[in-house]
Design a protein around this motif. Structure first.
Motif, mmCIF file in Angstrom:
data_model
loop_
_atom_site.group_PDB
_atom_site.id
_atom_site.type_symbol
_atom_site.label_atom_id
_atom_site.label_comp_id
_atom_site.label_asym_id
_atom_site.label_seq_id
_atom_site.Cartn_x
_atom_site.Cartn_y
_atom_site.Cartn_z
ATOM 1 N N CYS A 155 0.648 -1.248 0.259
ATOM 2 C CA CYS A 155 0.092 0.121 -0.066
ATOM 3 C C CYS A 155 0.802 1.139 -0.003
ATOM 4 C CB CYS A 155 -0.918 -0.003 1.082
ATOM 5 S SG CYS A 155 -0.346 0.106 2.912
ATOM 6 N N SER A 156 1.999 1.276 0.960
ATOM 7 C CA SER A 156 2.666 2.524 1.003
ATOM 8 C C SER A 156 3.673 2.512 -0.227
ATOM 9 C CB SER A 156 3.461 2.729 2.286
ATOM 10 O OG SER A 156 4.183 1.531 2.563
ATOM 11 N N THR A 159 1.463 4.494 -3.262
ATOM 12 C CA THR A 159 1.711 5.594 -3.014
ATOM 13 C C THR A 159 2.870 6.466 -2.947
ATOM 14 O OG1 THR A 159 1.676 5.552 -0.434
ATOM 15 C CG2 THR A 159 -0.334 5.795 -1.305
ATOM 16 N N ASP A 173 6.759 4.062 4.645
ATOM 17 C CA ASP A 173 5.731 3.246 5.279
ATOM 18 C C ASP A 173 4.468 4.031 5.594
ATOM 19 O OD1 ASP A 173 7.408 0.950 5.467
ATOM 20 O OD2 ASP A 173 7.987 1.273 7.621
ATOM 21 N N ALA A 174 3.264 3.489 5.648
ATOM 22 C CA ALA A 174 2.177 4.347 5.748
ATOM 23 C C ALA A 174 2.186 5.206 6.937
ATOM 24 C CB ALA A 174 0.934 3.260 5.771
ATOM 25 N N SER A 175 2.810 4.695 8.298
ATOM 26 C CA SER A 175 2.773 5.415 9.394
ATOM 27 C C SER A 175 3.769 6.473 9.259
ATOM 28 C CB SER A 175 3.170 4.527 10.657
ATOM 29 O OG SER A 175 4.500 3.852 10.380
ATOM 30 N N GLN A 177 4.266 8.279 6.184
ATOM 31 C CA GLN A 177 3.698 9.103 5.321
ATOM 32 C C GLN A 177 2.362 9.586 6.134
ATOM 33 O OE1 GLN A 177 2.277 6.694 1.890
ATOM 34 N NE2 GLN A 177 4.346 6.039 1.402
ATOM 35 N N PHE A 197 -5.478 7.764 5.352
ATOM 36 C CA PHE A 197 -4.897 6.843 6.075
ATOM 37 C C PHE A 197 -5.962 6.071 6.995
ATOM 38 C CE2 PHE A 197 -1.653 10.063 4.876
ATOM 39 C CZ PHE A 197 -0.795 9.187 4.413
ATOM 40 N N HIS A 207 -2.256 1.327 6.937
ATOM 41 C CA HIS A 207 -2.787 1.339 5.364
ATOM 42 C C HIS A 207 -3.064 2.797 4.886
ATOM 43 C CE1 HIS A 207 -4.431 -0.928 2.023
ATOM 44 N NE2 HIS A 207 -5.421 -0.126 1.943
ATOM 45 N N VAL A 208 -2.961 2.943 3.667
ATOM 46 C CA VAL A 208 -2.760 4.308 3.021
ATOM 47 C C VAL A 208 -3.340 4.050 1.442
ATOM 48 C CG1 VAL A 208 -0.407 4.187 2.189
ATOM 49 C CG2 VAL A 208 -1.592 6.322 2.230
ATOM 50 N N HIS A 219 -6.302 1.950 -3.900
ATOM 51 C CA HIS A 219 -5.345 1.392 -2.769
ATOM 52 C C HIS A 219 -4.691 0.124 -3.254
ATOM 53 C CE1 HIS A 219 -8.370 -1.073 -0.211
ATOM 54 N NE2 HIS A 219 -8.961 -0.506 -1.475
#
Length: 254
Positions: A155-156, A159, A173-175, A177, A197, A207-208, A219
């Protein structure tokens, strides 16, 4: 400090110096890194693009001088924008199929150089300049933990790849971003290109995805796909349930 550059299409970045270790990310053609440690057939690196640390095989890259490394940081190389770009490795007459977002260091006309090796850019497959076209080009790419290409992506990574092609460098990582960009106060205000997010039961961002409008999101979950989104989160028509709980929305300016 020693430096390296990826001279293969894409290589796995692993958590530990072992072929069976988890792939945490990938290093694409032309991307540079600092070398932290040598361990038999493995090298621990810190990537220049997003400061991500992991292990790669020692036969999967070329050494880079400190001067060349600094030059590439000061003058970032051109990126490939096509889904796949063909590069002819002149020295052994082989063809590399480079994923979107690969770097073309020291590009002159159609020739790029990696540690003295010449690669001629000879063709491409698929190209889109608009953000939604770029994002949709990844549709049905299979989910792959640590992946960053059309052939497998998380997912990240998705993006990050799309935004990099638009000139915005996201963390890995999503966290991470989730800490970038400007907050969008409500889903009703969301627009094309905003990042949404999502958190788990403990409230941690896991997740993003990219908003196509304020009702649809693209996504990577199982595969890259388009789903509905509302104030509760992502609703999967396939699964007939909410799959991700909305945490926040962030906006970047292109």
């Amino acid at each position: 400090m020693e430096y390296g550059i990826c001279n293969l299409a894409v290589i796995p970045l692993r958590a530990e110096p072992n072929e069976r270790s988890e792939m945490v990310s990938q290093v694409l053609f032309g991307e540079t890194f600092e070398i932290i440690e040598w361990n038999n057939n493995w090298v621990q690196i810190n990537t220049a693009i997003d400061n991500y640390i992991g292990w790669i095989g020692r036969l999967q890259f070329a050494m880079l001088s400190h001067m060349a490394f600094k030059q590439l940081q000061q003058h970032p190389p051109q990126l490939t924008h096509s889904a796949v770009t063909q590069a002819w490795k002149i020295v052994d007459n082989s063809i590399l199929y480079l994923p979107a977002g690969s770097s073309l260091p020291f590009l002159t006309s159609t020739t790029c150089l990696i540690n003295g090796e010449k690669f001629e850019i000879i063709g491409s497959i698929g190209r889109g300049d608009e953000l939604d076209v770029t994002a949709l080009s990844f549709l049905n790419a299979p989910y792959l933990w640590g992946g960053r290409t059309h052939f497998g992506i998380d997912c990240s990574g998705f993006t990050q790849a799309v935004f990099r092609l638009k000139g915005v460098n996201l963390l890995r990582d999503a966290s991470q971003q989730a800490g970038q960009g400007q907050t969008v106060e409500s889903l009703a205000e969301a627009q094309l290109g905003d990042l949404a997010f999502f958190h788990n039961d403990e409230g941690r961002v896991t997740h993003v995805g990219i908003m196509l409008n304020n009702e649809q999101i693209i996504h990577a979950s199982g595969k890259v796909k388009v789903d509905r989104i509302d104030q509760h989160g992502i609703y999967s028509v396939e699964q007939q349930r909410y799959t991700h709980m909305l945490n926040s929305i962030k906006r970047h300016h292109f």
